[in-house]
Scaffold this motif. Structure first.
Motif, short mmCIF file in Angstrom:
data_model
loop_
_atom_site.label_atom_id
_atom_site.label_comp_id
_atom_site.label_asym_id
_atom_site.label_seq_id
_atom_site.Cartn_x
_atom_site.Cartn_y
_atom_site.Cartn_z
N VAL A 60 -6.51 4.45 9.94
CA VAL A 60 -7.48 5.33 9.21
C VAL A 60 -7.99 4.31 8.22
N GLU A 61 -9.19 4.71 7.78
CA GLU A 61 -10.06 4.08 6.69
C GLU A 61 -10.39 4.83 5.50
N LEU A 62 -9.95 4.48 4.62
CA LEU A 62 -10.20 5.14 3.27
C LEU A 62 -11.41 4.75 2.59
N ALA A 63 -12.42 5.31 2.21
CA ALA A 63 -13.61 4.80 1.54
C ALA A 63 -13.27 5.45 0.10
N ILE A 64 -12.81 4.72 -0.92
CA ILE A 64 -12.40 5.05 -2.24
C ILE A 64 -13.58 4.78 -3.19
N GLU A 65 -13.75 5.82 -4.14
CA GLU A 65 -14.65 5.55 -5.28
C GLU A 65 -14.10 6.16 -6.42
N ASN A 66 -14.16 5.21 -7.64
CA ASN A 66 -13.56 5.71 -8.88
C ASN A 66 -14.65 6.10 -9.77
N LYS A 67 -14.82 7.39 -9.75
CA LYS A 67 -15.80 8.05 -10.80
C LYS A 67 -15.09 8.30 -12.05
N GLY A 68 -13.96 7.91 -12.42
CA GLY A 68 -13.12 8.00 -13.87
C GLY A 68 -13.74 7.03 -14.67
N SER A 69 -13.29 6.96 -15.89
CA SER A 69 -13.44 6.18 -16.88
C SER A 69 -12.30 5.10 -17.11
N LYS A 70 -11.19 5.20 -16.24
CA LYS A 70 -9.95 4.42 -16.37
C LYS A 70 -10.02 3.65 -14.88
N VAL A 71 -9.24 2.62 -14.92
CA VAL A 71 -8.77 1.86 -13.94
C VAL A 71 -7.64 2.62 -13.10
N THR A 72 -7.80 2.86 -11.90
CA THR A 72 -6.80 3.59 -11.17
C THR A 72 -6.10 2.92 -9.97
N GLU A 73 -5.25 3.75 -9.25
CA GLU A 73 -4.40 3.18 -8.37
C GLU A 73 -4.45 4.28 -7.12
N VAL A 74 -4.32 3.81 -5.76
CA VAL A 74 -4.36 5.04 -4.97
C VAL A 74 -3.20 4.81 -4.01
N TYR A 75 -2.40 5.70 -3.85
CA TYR A 75 -1.23 5.69 -2.66
C TYR A 75 -1.24 6.57 -1.63
N LEU A 76 -0.56 6.26 -0.51
CA LEU A 76 -0.08 7.02 0.50
C LEU A 76 1.36 6.93 0.85
N PHE A 77 2.07 8.04 0.52
CA PHE A 77 3.40 7.93 0.45
C PHE A 77 4.06 8.49 1.72
N PHE A 78 5.21 8.07 2.18
CA PHE A 78 6.04 8.41 3.19
C PHE A 78 6.88 9.77 2.68
N PRO A 79 7.22 10.56 3.57
CA PRO A 79 8.09 11.99 2.81
C PRO A 79 9.15 11.32 1.86
N ASP A 80 9.76 10.09 2.30
CA ASP A 80 10.98 9.85 1.42
C ASP A 80 10.64 9.05 0.25
N GLY A 81 9.13 8.94 -0.08
CA GLY A 81 8.81 7.95 -1.30
C GLY A 81 8.35 6.64 -1.00
N ARG A 82 8.59 6.15 0.15
CA ARG A 82 8.17 4.83 0.44
C ARG A 82 6.71 4.62 0.78
N ILE A 83 6.34 3.35 0.55
CA ILE A 83 4.73 3.13 0.20
C ILE A 83 4.33 3.08 1.93
N VAL A 84 3.19 3.66 2.30
CA VAL A 84 2.72 3.18 3.41
C VAL A 84 1.35 2.22 3.31
N ALA A 85 0.82 2.50 2.40
CA ALA A 85 -0.40 1.46 1.68
C ALA A 85 -0.77 1.88 0.24
N GLU A 86 -1.43 0.78 -0.09
CA GLU A 86 -1.86 1.20 -1.69
C GLU A 86 -2.95 0.32 -1.78
N ARG A 87 -3.76 0.67 -3.09
CA ARG A 87 -4.85 -0.15 -3.72
C ARG A 87 -4.71 0.08 -5.07
N GLU A 88 -4.58 -1.08 -5.80
CA GLU A 88 -4.65 -1.03 -7.36
C GLU A 88 -5.81 -1.63 -7.79
N ASN A 89 -5.79 -1.43 -9.09
CA ASN A 89 -6.77 -1.79 -10.06
C ASN A 89 -8.19 -1.86 -9.59
#
Length: 383
Positions: A60-89
């Motif tokens: 899966v490819e995610l095309a991310i755009e930050n339209k906010g005024s703050k630095v952001t992070e994006v995460y996809l979590f497994f049901p138990d809270g483990r990380i599948v993948a993330e993108r920071e800063n």
């Protein structure tokens, strides 16, 4: 570690991201539904919008755009809270792409404006048959197996070093503890994205004071770093914290073999390690008291390079220009780091407080020059 750390509950959530910004849009393009194009994610200060809440398993490819005024992070979590993948800063106005491998099931996507808290979350569903998940080539299977061995080896090699460091603290030997401190962290720094994926361990062992959540007790390496270099004293509390550090790292050592590792998580993890350098080591914030940032810096680069080298046989076939660029930029960054190293066989580096503003900018530029092509590695191995 990240500049902003989360509480145990929060970290379990944050450390589960498909490096995709998430959303709340109710309608999706037919192309998105069919996975015929990237899933569009728009991050704002008060919203996390995703073009579809349902997508097919596989790459899966995610095309991310930050339209906010703050630095952001994006995460996809497994049901138990483990990380599948993330993108920071992801800075305001910036766009990024993230590729990840996901299996059928229920997930949660989170955007984190300001990179703190639980984030703005949304449930998403991944459909399809688990057998339909993209089959790996024997080369990629071998890369995953080799990386899993590497991660376990780093954890195993960390334990005697961390135990020796803790023993020095428990004896009240400040100078001995100082000498052992940085080396006890190398294995963690090389494999930090895998360690972070469990969520609950990282806030216990690697949180900085500026990353504490309200009510969170400060434990781990950096709490002891402050005691050794700034407070210059070891009391009963510090001795207990040293013992707790070994307990928590033993938990990590036991669990690291169960981590979810895929070719894309290896590639994304390599990029995350460079982000760690950019947001903590280059700025001097990571080791604010010991100034051993360059040792952590080297560990992060080594871990990223290990993941890349294991994926290179496939990536070089799919995108030879990319691997040529990555070879060049890894070599350039390592050469630059070696200027601050006693010799190529040791991990004795110049104290970071002696690295001037112009030199820090030079290091930052080299990190950025590597991070940009490294962000494309996951897509290259997923072709």
């Amino acid at each position: 570690m990240r500049p902003a750390r989360l509480s145990v509950v929060t970290a379990v959530a944050t450390l589960a991201a498909l490096t995709a910004v998430t959303g709340c849009a109710e309608k999706a393009d037919s192309k998105d539904k069919a996975n015929g194009g990237p899933i569009r994610v728009t991050a704002k200060d008060d919203a996390c919008e995703v073009s579809t809440k349902e997508f097919k398993a596989g790459h899966v490819e995610l095309a991310i755009e930050n339209k906010g005024s703050k630095v952001t992070e994006v995460y996809l979590f497994f049901p138990d809270g483990r990380i599948v993948a993330e993108r920071e800063n992801i800075g305001p106005g910036l766009k990024q792409k993230l590729t990840a491998e996901v299996k059928p099931g229920e997930y949660e996507i989170a955007c984190k404006p300001g990179m703190k808290g639980d984030g703005i979350r949304q449930k998403v569903t991944v459909t399809g048959d688990s057998k339909a998940v993209a089959k790996r080539s024997p080369e990629l299977d071998a890369a995953v197996a080799a990386y899993r061995t590497y991660v376990q080896q780093q954890a195993d090699e960390t334990m005697p070093k961390a135990t020796a460091f803790a023993a020095a603290v428990e004896k009240g030997d400040i100078e001995a503890a100082k000498k052992l401190y940085a080396d006890s962290r190398l294995g963690w720094e090389r494999t930090e994205p895998v360690a972070e994926s469990f969520g609950d361990i990282d806030p216990k062992v690697d949180v900085r004071e500026d990353g504490l959540e309200q009510g969170q007790k400060w434990t781990g390496w950096h709490r002891l770093e402050k005691a050794l270099w700034q407070d210059k004293k070891i009391g009963a509390e510090e001795k207990a914290l040293a013992e707790q550090l070994v307990t928590d790292l033993t938990d990590w050592q036991k669990r690291v073999g169960t981590a979810e590792i895929t070719p894309t998580s290896m590639a994304n993890g390599a990029k995350e390690l460079l982000d760690e350098v950019a947001t903590g080591k280059v700025t001097g914030e990571e080791e604010a008291y010991s100034h051993t940032d360059l040792i952590d810096f080297k560990g992060n680069v080594e871990g990223a390079q290990k993941a890349y080298e294991l994926l290179k046989p496939v990536a070089s076939k799919n995108d030879p220009a990319l691997t040529k660029e990555l070879d060049t930029q890894f070599a350039a960054l390592n050469t630059l780091l070696d200027k601050y190293r006693k010799d190529k066989t040791s991990y004795e580096f110049t104290s970071y407080e002696k690295v001037g503003k112009d030199q820090r900018k030079e290091l930052s530029d080299a990190v950025n020059a590597l991070a940009e092509p490294l962000s494309k590695l996951a897509a290259a191995v997923a072709k």
